[in-house]
Design a protein around this motif. Structure first.
Motif, PDB file in Angstrom:
ATOM      1  N   TYR A  74       0.832  -1.194   0.000  1.00  0.00           N
ATOM      2  CA  TYR A  74       0.000   0.000   0.000  1.00  0.00           C
ATOM      3  C   TYR A  74       0.876   1.258   0.000  1.00  0.00           C
ATOM      4  N   THR A  75       1.979   1.220   0.725  1.00  0.00           N
ATOM      5  CA  THR A  75       2.921   2.342   0.715  1.00  0.00           C
ATOM      6  C   THR A  75       3.476   2.559  -0.686  1.00  0.00           C
ATOM      7  N   LYS A  76       3.830   1.473  -1.359  1.00  0.00           N
ATOM      8  CA  LYS A  76       4.324   1.599  -2.739  1.00  0.00           C
ATOM      9  C   LYS A  76       3.271   2.236  -3.637  1.00  0.00           C
ATOM     10  N   LYS A  77       2.027   1.840  -3.441  1.00  0.00           N
ATOM     11  CA  LYS A  77       0.932   2.412  -4.219  1.00  0.00           C
ATOM     12  C   LYS A  77       0.856   3.926  -3.997  1.00  0.00           C
ATOM     13  N   ILE A  78       1.029   4.362  -2.758  1.00  0.00           N
ATOM     14  CA  ILE A  78       1.016   5.792  -2.435  1.00  0.00           C
ATOM     15  C   ILE A  78       2.152   6.520  -3.150  1.00  0.00           C
ATOM     16  N   LEU A  79       3.360   5.962  -3.052  1.00  0.00           N
ATOM     17  CA  LEU A  79       4.523   6.627  -3.648  1.00  0.00           C
ATOM     18  C   LEU A  79       4.438   6.642  -5.166  1.00  0.00           C
ATOM     19  N   ASP A  80       3.930   5.567  -5.738  1.00  0.00           N
ATOM     20  CA  ASP A  80       3.782   5.541  -7.198  1.00  0.00           C
ATOM     21  C   ASP A  80       2.794   6.611  -7.664  1.00  0.00           C
ATOM     22  N   TYR A  81       1.787   6.897  -6.843  1.00  0.00           N
ATOM     23  CA  TYR A  81       0.745   7.839  -7.247  1.00  0.00           C
ATOM     24  C   TYR A  81       1.119   9.288  -6.948  1.00  0.00           C
ATOM     25  N   PHE A  82       1.650   9.530  -5.756  1.00  0.00           N
ATOM     26  CA  PHE A  82       1.902  10.912  -5.320  1.00  0.00           C
ATOM     27  C   PHE A  82       3.333  11.376  -5.557  1.00  0.00           C
ATOM     28  N   GLY A  83       4.214  10.459  -5.920  1.00  0.00           N
ATOM     29  CA  GLY A  83       5.605  10.825  -6.057  1.00  0.00           C
ATOM     30  C   GLY A  83       6.317  10.806  -4.716  1.00  0.00           C
ATOM     31  N   ARG A  84       7.552  11.261  -4.705  1.00  0.00           N
ATOM     32  CA  ARG A  84       8.373  11.148  -3.504  1.00  0.00           C
ATOM     33  C   ARG A  84       8.760  12.498  -2.902  1.00  0.00           C
ATOM     34  N   GLN A  85       8.674  13.557  -3.678  1.00  0.00           N
ATOM     35  CA  GLN A  85       9.133  14.856  -3.190  1.00  0.00           C
ATOM     36  C   GLN A  85       8.231  15.364  -2.061  1.00  0.00           C
ATOM     37  N   GLY A  86       8.824  15.572  -0.898  1.00  0.00           N
ATOM     38  CA  GLY A  86       8.082  16.106   0.238  1.00  0.00           C
ATOM     39  C   GLY A  86       7.095  15.146   0.860  1.00  0.00           C
ATOM     40  N   VAL A  87       7.123  13.884   0.473  1.00  0.00           N
ATOM     41  CA  VAL A  87       6.164  12.911   0.992  1.00  0.00           C
ATOM     42  C   VAL A  87       6.738  12.224   2.223  1.00  0.00           C
ATOM     43  N   MET A  88       5.898  12.054   3.242  1.00  0.00           N
ATOM     44  CA  MET A  88       6.231  11.302   4.453  1.00  0.00           C
ATOM     45  C   MET A  88       5.146  10.260   4.680  1.00  0.00           C
ATOM     46  N   ILE A  89       5.540   9.057   5.053  1.00  0.00           N
ATOM     47  CA  ILE A  89       4.617   7.947   5.233  1.00  0.00           C
ATOM     48  C   ILE A  89       4.493   7.616   6.724  1.00  0.00           C
ATOM     49  N   GLN A  90       3.270   7.576   7.197  1.00  0.00           N
ATOM     50  CA  GLN A  90       2.991   7.234   8.592  1.00  0.00           C
ATOM     51  C   GLN A  90       2.077   6.005   8.602  1.00  0.00           C
ATOM     52  N   THR A  91       2.577   4.905   9.151  1.00  0.00           N
ATOM     53  CA  THR A  91       1.782   3.692   9.216  1.00  0.00           C
ATOM     54  C   THR A  91       1.897   3.108  10.615  1.00  0.00           C
ATOM     55  N   SER A  92       1.349   1.918  10.800  1.00  0.00           N
ATOM     56  CA  SER A  92       1.411   1.301  12.137  1.00  0.00           C
ATOM     57  C   SER A  92       1.217  -0.195  12.016  1.00  0.00           C
ATOM     58  N   THR A  93       1.600  -0.888  13.069  1.00  0.00           N
ATOM     59  CA  THR A  93       1.387  -2.326  13.195  1.00  0.00           C
ATOM     60  C   THR A  93       0.857  -2.610  14.596  1.00  0.00           C
ATOM     61  N   PRO A  94       0.264  -3.784  14.802  1.00  0.00           N
ATOM     62  CA  PRO A  94      -0.267  -4.084  16.139  1.00  0.00           C
ATOM     63  C   PRO A  94       0.799  -4.160  17.219  1.00  0.00           C
ATOM     64  N   ASP A  95       2.039  -4.508  16.841  1.00  0.00           N
ATOM     65  CA  ASP A  95       3.085  -4.686  17.850  1.00  0.00           C
ATOM     66  C   ASP A  95       4.450  -4.537  17.187  1.00  0.00           C
ATOM     67  N   ALA A  96       5.493  -4.518  18.024  1.00  0.00           N
ATOM     68  CA  ALA A  96       6.852  -4.329  17.518  1.00  0.00           C
ATOM     69  C   ALA A  96       7.317  -5.508  16.685  1.00  0.00           C
ATOM     70  N   GLU A  97       6.883  -6.703  17.040  1.00  0.00           N
ATOM     71  CA  GLU A  97       7.297  -7.888  16.293  1.00  0.00           C
ATOM     72  C   GLU A  97       6.916  -7.785  14.820  1.00  0.00           C
ATOM     73  N   SER A  98       5.708  -7.316  14.545  1.00  0.00           N
ATOM     74  CA  SER A  98       5.287  -7.177  13.152  1.00  0.00           C
ATOM     75  C   SER A  98       5.855  -5.921  12.500  1.00  0.00           C
ATOM     76  N   ALA A  99       6.339  -4.980  13.300  1.00  0.00           N
ATOM     77  CA  ALA A  99       6.950  -3.773  12.735  1.00  0.00           C
ATOM     78  C   ALA A  99       8.345  -4.035  12.190  1.00  0.00           C
ATOM     79  N   VAL A 100       9.034  -5.033  12.729  1.00  0.00           N
ATOM     80  CA  VAL A 100      10.425  -5.283  12.321  1.00  0.00           C
ATOM     81  C   VAL A 100      10.521  -5.620  10.832  1.00  0.00           C
ATOM     82  N   PRO A 101       9.797  -6.616  10.323  1.00  0.00           N
ATOM     83  CA  PRO A 101       9.906  -6.873   8.876  1.00  0.00           C
ATOM     84  C   PRO A 101       9.349  -5.741   8.019  1.00  0.00           C
ATOM     85  N   LEU A 102       8.308  -5.059   8.499  1.00  0.00           N
ATOM     86  CA  LEU A 102       7.769  -3.934   7.740  1.00  0.00           C
ATOM     87  C   LEU A 102       8.808  -2.827   7.623  1.00  0.00           C
TER      88      LEU A 102
END
Length: 352
Positions: A315-343
């Motif tokens: 989904y992040t890739k979809k955002i970057l492909d659509y909006f470009g990269r200049q000035g873009v910041m991505i804020q996401t989340s996971t249920p816990d740290a364990e699932s955040a590591v591979p993300l």
């Protein structure tokens, strides 16, 4: 893994991103767990709030992103409304529930409504007490206490549905309330800035916003406004706040397709912050804002729906492909740290 980027390196990258510079990296942030509101057990216990923040950032040490350890002195989005005398009920479901003071029937009373004193109002004093408690017991920098937009605060002080109707039926009274709320908001933030010894960001969320960038506000009421109503009651008063702090970053949850164009008219606009899964019309956001101002694009795991199985990296890739990269910041989340590591590993490769 966090050693790969020092705090200074993260700040430098984010500062350049706010300036729309080409950094070679899209900053991303992974928050953890469900929404942490100003629940009763935390709003009434400063130590419990401090302990939660310390544990939260200890868990975040397991992975890399572009946020930094800090403390949120969370007292809920209704704090300005409380300062204007609205009754607040602490609860275990959300920020304190706010009981409005005004409706159409008693709108004339707004003329006598006093602007709360930024130094002595009890709601503000409670905020300063929390700030002092937290900074006297931790070396971590502090965010600001919640910064609602004038529209958000006014729609809490004046019963929500009646308020939206009043922007069309009783604009004079609405403007009077907005003027008082805006003045109080500016004074409250200025007093916080005098008291906070180690400031993390010019807002109450976790993106690092340098002081010279300006202030971030939450403007969720915007999504319900027509373009012209938002110009009259949103842009006007947000611009007053922007002038007071040298710039403004405007956040709004909800579908902003009707207001993103007038949002771009805000004086000294330094960025827009949207919950992107709630917006079906990405085109209007891209055409109005992408490449012109920084875009903080949020998609927490729970923004996609309770039962949604979404590949957050895809989904992040979809955002970057659509909006470009200049000035873009991505804020996401996971249920816990364990699932955040591979993300985190996926996003680091994707965002380079």
């Amino acid at each position: 893994m966090n050693r790969e980027y020092s705090v200074d390196a993260k700040r430098s990258l984010l500062r350049d991103t706010w300036l729309m510079k080409d950094t070679g990296m899209v900053p991303f942030m992974i928050e953890l767990g469900p929404f942490h509101a100003a629940f009763k057990e935390y709003i009434e216990d400063d130590q419990a709030e401090l302990d939660w923040n310390i544990e939260y950032h200890r868990d975040r040490e397991a992975f890399l992103d572009f946020a930094m350890p800090n403390i949120k002195p969370n007292l809920g989005i209704g704090i300005i409304a409380e300062a204007f005398g609205c009754e607040a009920t602490n609860n275990r479901e959300a920020d304190p529930w706010i009981k409005p003071r005004f409706r159409e029937e008693n709108r004339e009373e707004i003329k006598a409504l006093e602007i709360p004193d930024a130094k002595t109002n009890p709601a503000f004093v409670r905020a300063y007490e929390r700030i002092e408690y937290l900074q006297s017991r931790s070396d971590l920098p502090l965010r600001l206490v919640n910064v609602p937009s004038p529209l958000v605060s006014a729609s809490l002080i004046w019963e929500y549905t009646s308020f939206i109707e009043a922007t069309m039926l009783f604009p004079e009274e609405v403007h009077l309330l907005m003027e008082k709320v805006t003045e109080a908001t500016i004074a409250f933030v200025q007093e916080q800035l005098r008291r906070i010894e180690n400031l993390y960001t010019m807002g109450h969320e976790m993106w690092y916003i340098p002081r010279e960038t300006g202030i971030r506000i939450s403007d969720d009421t915007a999504a319900l406004m027509s373009p012209n109503l938002y110009r009259e009651f949103g842009v006007k008063y947000n611009s007053m706040i922007s002038r007071a702090f040298g710039g403004i970053v405007v956040h709004s949850c909800g579908d902003v397709q009707n207001v993103v164009v007038p949002m771009m008219e805000t004086e000294r606009l330094k960025g827009l912050d949207f919950t992107i899964p709630q917006n079906p019309n990405w085109e209007v956001i891209r055409d109005s804002a992408a490449g012109k101002v920084p875009l903080c694009l949020r998609h927490f795991y729970w923004d996609h729906g309770d039962k949604a199985q979404v590949d957050l990296a895809a989904y992040t890739k979809k955002i970057l492909d659509y909006f470009g990269r200049q000035g873009v910041m991505i804020q996401t989340s996971t249920p816990d740290a364990e699932s955040a590591v591979p993300l985190s590993r996926q996003l680091m490769e994707l965002c380079l």
